[in-house]
Scaffold this active site. Structure first.
Site, mmCIF file in Angstrom:
data_model
loop_
_atom_site.group_PDB
_atom_site.id
_atom_site.type_symbol
_atom_site.label_atom_id
_atom_site.label_comp_id
_atom_site.label_asym_id
_atom_site.label_seq_id
_atom_site.Cartn_x
_atom_site.Cartn_y
_atom_site.Cartn_z
ATOM 1 N N ASP A 174 0.832 -1.141 -0.042
ATOM 2 C CA ASP A 174 -0.251 0.061 -0.112
ATOM 3 C C ASP A 174 1.035 1.349 0.081
ATOM 4 O O ASP A 174 2.209 1.145 0.332
ATOM 5 C CB ASP A 174 -0.906 -0.003 1.285
ATOM 6 C CG ASP A 174 -1.745 1.064 1.394
ATOM 7 O OD1 ASP A 174 -2.291 1.773 0.489
ATOM 8 O OD2 ASP A 174 -1.610 2.055 2.518
ATOM 9 N N ASP A 188 -0.128 5.273 0.789
ATOM 10 C CA ASP A 188 -0.413 6.170 1.911
ATOM 11 C C ASP A 188 -0.553 5.554 3.105
ATOM 12 O O ASP A 188 -1.320 4.728 3.280
ATOM 13 C CB ASP A 188 -1.512 7.230 1.720
ATOM 14 C CG ASP A 188 -1.244 7.750 0.406
ATOM 15 O OD1 ASP A 188 -0.767 8.814 0.152
ATOM 16 O OD2 ASP A 188 -1.919 7.432 -0.847
ATOM 17 N N ASP A 244 -2.158 -0.407 5.653
ATOM 18 C CA ASP A 244 -2.732 0.404 7.222
ATOM 19 C C ASP A 244 -4.225 0.631 7.011
ATOM 20 O O ASP A 244 -4.764 1.042 8.230
ATOM 21 C CB ASP A 244 -2.097 1.666 7.222
ATOM 22 C CG ASP A 244 -2.500 2.434 6.310
ATOM 23 O OD1 ASP A 244 -2.918 3.756 6.608
ATOM 24 O OD2 ASP A 244 -2.554 2.249 4.913
#
Length: 273
Positions: free
Chosen positions: A8, A10, A212
């Site tokens: 991922d 960001d 996240d």
């Protein structure tokens, strides 16, 4: 031995400033030199990721739009999925009890009907930006995904409305606390990574992934080694309690783990303080 690593962007690979840290870049280069395939799996648009991939200067497969598009190293499209026109029509034309700004994405870019200059801070590195357009007149058959941006509590209330209206005709997920996405049914980073692995004749068990937010849940649960960021959404940690939690993106925790994995894979990993 992991043969592919999916990241991922960001909140995971990028710093909180949405920049790529030098330690992280060095670790990605070392991973590439060990013949581990790289894949960037993100909610960001393909047009933006093509720019970022050039700046990173490493070959990487691209899973963009939270799994709505998959492209190979040369930019060739491997997989595409769009919202059904009926869902897009209903989402864009219904009156929701919400103050969220609405954002539409398709292959041509990012569209919204209200200027939100504060959102552009996340795109300084690439220069990618939205285009202002009347969303009520947006052709429903040209919509890939729709995002709502607002405070988390307000978006939770909106999600209840969308769930009731759409049922099982779309996939809803939080790509950040302040971003709720309406995606095609059965479309997520995990399903996209599974298709990529099938294309590469590579078992998911031989992949590692880092994330996240709730839009990473399926991807992290499918791979052989899934890692949750220390700064991850509490909902993700609760959904995947069996997965290890590493450090914060602010300290380039992905780099910290990769360096351990490449140098001392026989030792147990302890996240940095």
């Amino acid at each position: 031995m992991a043969r592919l690593a999916a990241f991922d962007m960001d909140g995971t690979l990028l710093l909180p400033s949405h920049q790529l840290g030098q330690q992280t870049l060095s670790s990605l280069l070392a991973l590439h030199q060990r013949n581990v395939l790289l894949a960037f799996a993100t909610g960001r648009h393909l047009l933006e990721m093509q720019i970022l991939r050039q700046r990173i200067t490493l070959p990487a497969w691209l899973i963009t739009g939270n799994g709505t598009r998959v492209h190979d190293l040369d930019g060739n499209l491997l997989f595409a999925s769009d919202l059904s026109p009926s869902v897009a029509e209903e989402v864009l034309h219904s009156r929701w009890e919400s103050t969220a700004t609405v954002h539409v994405f398709n292959d041509d870019g990012w569209f919204t009907d209200v200027p939100v200059p504060q959102m552009l801070q996340a795109h300084v590195l690439s220069g990618f930006s939205y285009q202002l357009r009347d969303l009520k007149s947006f052709p429903a058959h040209e919509v890939t995904k729709i995002c709502f941006v607002d405070g988390h509590d307000a978006l939770c209330q909106l999600k209840t409305q969308l769930d009731a209206a759409l049922g099982d005709r779309a996939h809803l997920c939080f790509s950040a606390l302040d971003c709720l996405e309406v995606l095609p049914l059965n479309c997520n980073k995990g399903s996209a990574l599974a298709m990529l692995c099938q294309h590469l004749s590579l078992p998911l068990a031989e992949c590692m992934a880092f994330g996240d937010a709730m839009n990473d849940r399926e991807m992290l649960s499918l791979v052989g080694k899934g890692f949750v960021m220390g700064n991850a959404m509490s909902q993700l940690k609760s959904a995947l309690p069996h997965l290890p939690v590493i450090g914060h993106c602010e300290t380039q925790a992905v780099s910290h783990y990769l360096n351990h994995w490449m140098a001392t894979p026989h030792l147990a990993y302890s996240p940095e303080c």
